[in-house]
Design a protein around this motif. Structure first.
Motif: not given
Length: 635
Positions: A396-420
């Motif tokens: 369960v903790l692994e799934a939660l941390f992966i969900a957080i990683a996906l969310a941060e990855g998506m935010n990073r992609m958004k930030a990269d997209k905005l920067h681009a």
């Protein structure tokens, strides 16, 4: 019938073949004597008392191995020796033998007592439970994970058997364990009172429900995100959660409990497939999140595919339904994958991919849960309820941390997209500025080119003066303007005297040069923008003049004649021996009253030119165009 402990062959070495060998033989014999004596000492019967609601059975039961898998309960009951263990959990591992467990129980109380023998392993393939009371028929129950759910003594996700003893009664419990393909796993057994068994069952159901609910909530949430983002990482994560829930649901025995219509073999085979697929999907999810790093390092991408292929190797064994073979391949692959994920997450974190630290945390939680649950079963950690659910908590903790990683990855992609996008806008702005500058330059060039074309279209190529077509347009326009503003207008025509004789004597190139010199001389005298020089014929030129004083106009034309004469261009066939010009000037002070047009004014100036030539050339003749009388205008 052989013992559980079998002597393992020792590796031969020069050291063992020297003087140490007799001492080692003596020590080994003493150890075997001690073990045999321990095996022959049968444990005492377990006393079932009212105050003992939970009793661990370590050291209270005997173990018999049946390599031929043909022993019966009667034969085992008659055996006088077995092997005991003090371990909290019996680990039978992988074996081709059948195993018998013998347990003696007694009720020293004055009232009947019931206890539940809970095997606490829902994945046992074949179980034969025998309760033997003196002087009574043997009570036998045959059940297992490979048999229909209705064969179980208690409707329970695992395997539990009730034992009821009358006051002062004793009995012997014989349990035969067999495996479909040689895998037994771990067997923690306990005798529980009915209230404690119900309490444990309810707690287990509640915790499993929370576990499934948490994972399903994550699955549904990320399924919605997948529908809106179409990101492959979310697709792999949703599939991973689905297979993880299915794996745990089957492993805990709930699939057999709630889907009784399904054949047991299907459930076992589905468990193996879900376990193997969850490992493969986890790898695909990780690769999807680290695709930028993998593109930069092709060797790392090849390593990831190799680890992923290693996790896919157990899939054929799972399809064939080999539980033992699948686990033998899957467990090492899983441990290697966890270590690889942790190492790669650390590296990716160090190179700037901060969201991979959540993959590291998730893998650490999963590994910690596995180790905690295993150490509890090995009695290295205390028997705490939380440790019993180490794998569930870790996953369960692994799934939660992966969900957080996906969310941060998506935010990073958004930030990269905005920067681009910002960089693209800046580049677009620079490009627009550059394009505007180029357009302006091209526009100016085009205007200049058009101006040059316009100038060329109205300019005489030889002399640089305006040509006849432009003269006709300007003459009509100037007359119309003079008619509107009641201004005076003058037209002067002049040509070079005896110019044909000049061309015959000096040649046309020399004649062209004379024309250029004359045109340049006259143009230098034209100071006002409204006074223009036109070439209307071979050696004939025209001037449009605006002057209110005719005397000044006549004087200006005379200056032009004098300047041409002053050039001193040799002309043997002309009077005076130089190039001269004759001028005819026609004035019109009242264009409206005179009712004059371009043709009339041109004709008047031409008459003056012919008159100048008739009077000897190299002179200026001018006249005023008189207004028409009213009768003529009416006519």
């Amino acid at each position: 019938m052989s013992r559980l402990l079998k002597p393992y062959p020792m590796r031969s070495s020069p050291l063992f073949q020297t003087s140490l060998l007799p001492w080692l033989h003596l020590l080994l014999g003493w150890m075997l004597l001690c073990l045999c004596g321990a095996a022959q000492a049968a444990p005492a019967a377990v006393a079932l008392r009212e105050g003992s609601s939970r009793l661990a059975l370590a050291g209270h039961y005997e173990i018999f191995e049946d390599p031929s898998r043909t022993l019966t309960a009667a034969q085992v009951d008659e055996s006088t020796y077995g092997w005991t263990t003090q371990r909290h959990v019996l680990n039978l591992g992988h074996s081709t033998s059948a195993w018998w467990l013998r347990l003696r129980v007694a009720n020293p109380e004055s009232a009947a007592i019931t206890r539940i023998l809970d095997l606490q392993n829902p994945r046992l393939d074949d179980i034969e439970f025998n309760l033997i009371r003196p002087g009574q028929p043997r009570q036998s129950i045959h059940t297992g994970d490979r048999l229909p759910y209705g064969t179980r003594a208690i409707q329970y996700h695992g395997f539990a058997f009730p034992i009821t003893l009358a006051p002062g009664e004793s009995a012997q419990v014989l349990i035969r364990l067999d495996s479909h393909d040689g895998y037994f796993g771990l067997l923690p057994m306990a005798l529980l009172s009915e209230p404690v068994f119900q309490q444990d069952t309810q707690r287990h159901t509640l915790l499993c429900g929370l576990y499934y609910g948490a994972l399903l909530i994550l699955l549904l949430y990320h399924l919605c995100l997948l529908g809106s983002t179409r990101d492959a990482a979310f697709a792999w994560y949703v599939c991973y959660l689905g297979f993880l829930v299915a794996t745990r649901f089957a492993m805990e025995g709930h699939a057999s409990q709630y889907f009784t219509a399904l054949p047991p073999d299907w459930i076992n085979q589905g468990l193996l497939l879900c376990y193997s697929m969850s490992a493969v999907l986890f790898g695909l999810m990780l690769m999807s999140n680290l695709k930028t790093l993998l593109v930069q390092h092709p060797w790392l991408q090849r390593t990831c595919w190799a680890v992923l292929a290693l996790n896919a190797v157990p899939l054929p064994m799972a399809l064939m339904g080999s539980y033992s073979g699948t686990l033998k391949l899957a467990m090492p692959a899983t441990m290697l994958s966890i270590a690889f994920v942790m190492g790669m997450s650390v590296w990716a974190w160090r190179v700037g991919m901060r969201h991979t630290r959540y993959f590291l945390a998730g893998s650490t939680c999963m590994l910690t849960g596995l180790l905690a649950e295993r150490l509890r079963l090995e009695s290295a950690l205390p028997d705490h309820p939380l440790l019993a659910y180490g794998v569930a908590i870790g996953s369960v903790l692994e799934a939660l941390f992966i969900a957080i990683a996906l969310a941060e990855g998506m935010n990073r992609m958004k930030a990269d997209k905005l920067h681009a996008e910002q960089q693209a806008r800046e580049a677009q702005a620079l490009l627009n500025d550059e394009l505007g500058r180029l357009v302006q330059e091209r526009t100016l060039e085009l205007e200049s080119a058009n101006q040059r074309l316009t100038t060329l279209s109205i300019t005489d190529e030889l002399t640089g003066a305006y040509n006849r077509r432009h003269f006709q347009e300007q003459l009509a326009e100037r007359i119309a303007q003079a008619r509107r503003s009641d201004d005076a207008i003058g037209l002067c025509l002049f040509d070079l005297d005896h110019f044909k004789g000049y061309n015959d004597r000096y040649g046309h190139p020399a004649g062209d040069e004379v024309l250029r010199r004359v045109s340049s001389t006259v143009s230098r005298h034209l100071k006002r923008s409204v006074d223009r020089l036109y070439r209307v014929g071979g050696e004939e030129f025209a001037l449009l003049i605006s002057s209110a004083d005719h005397t000044l106009g006549d004087r200006f034309i005379e200056e032009l004649r004098t300047s041409i004469h002053a050039l001193g261009l040799p002309h043997e066939r002309n009077e005076g021996g130089v190039v001269t010009a004759s001028f005819g000037l026609a004035w019109c002070s009242d264009v409206a009253r005179a009712q004059i047009d371009a043709e009339s004014l041109y004709r008047a100036a031409d008459e003056m030119l012919y008159q100048a030539k008739a009077l000897g050339r190299n002179r200026v003749e001018s006249s005023e165009v008189a207004p028409r009388p009213p009768s003529a205008r009416r006519a």
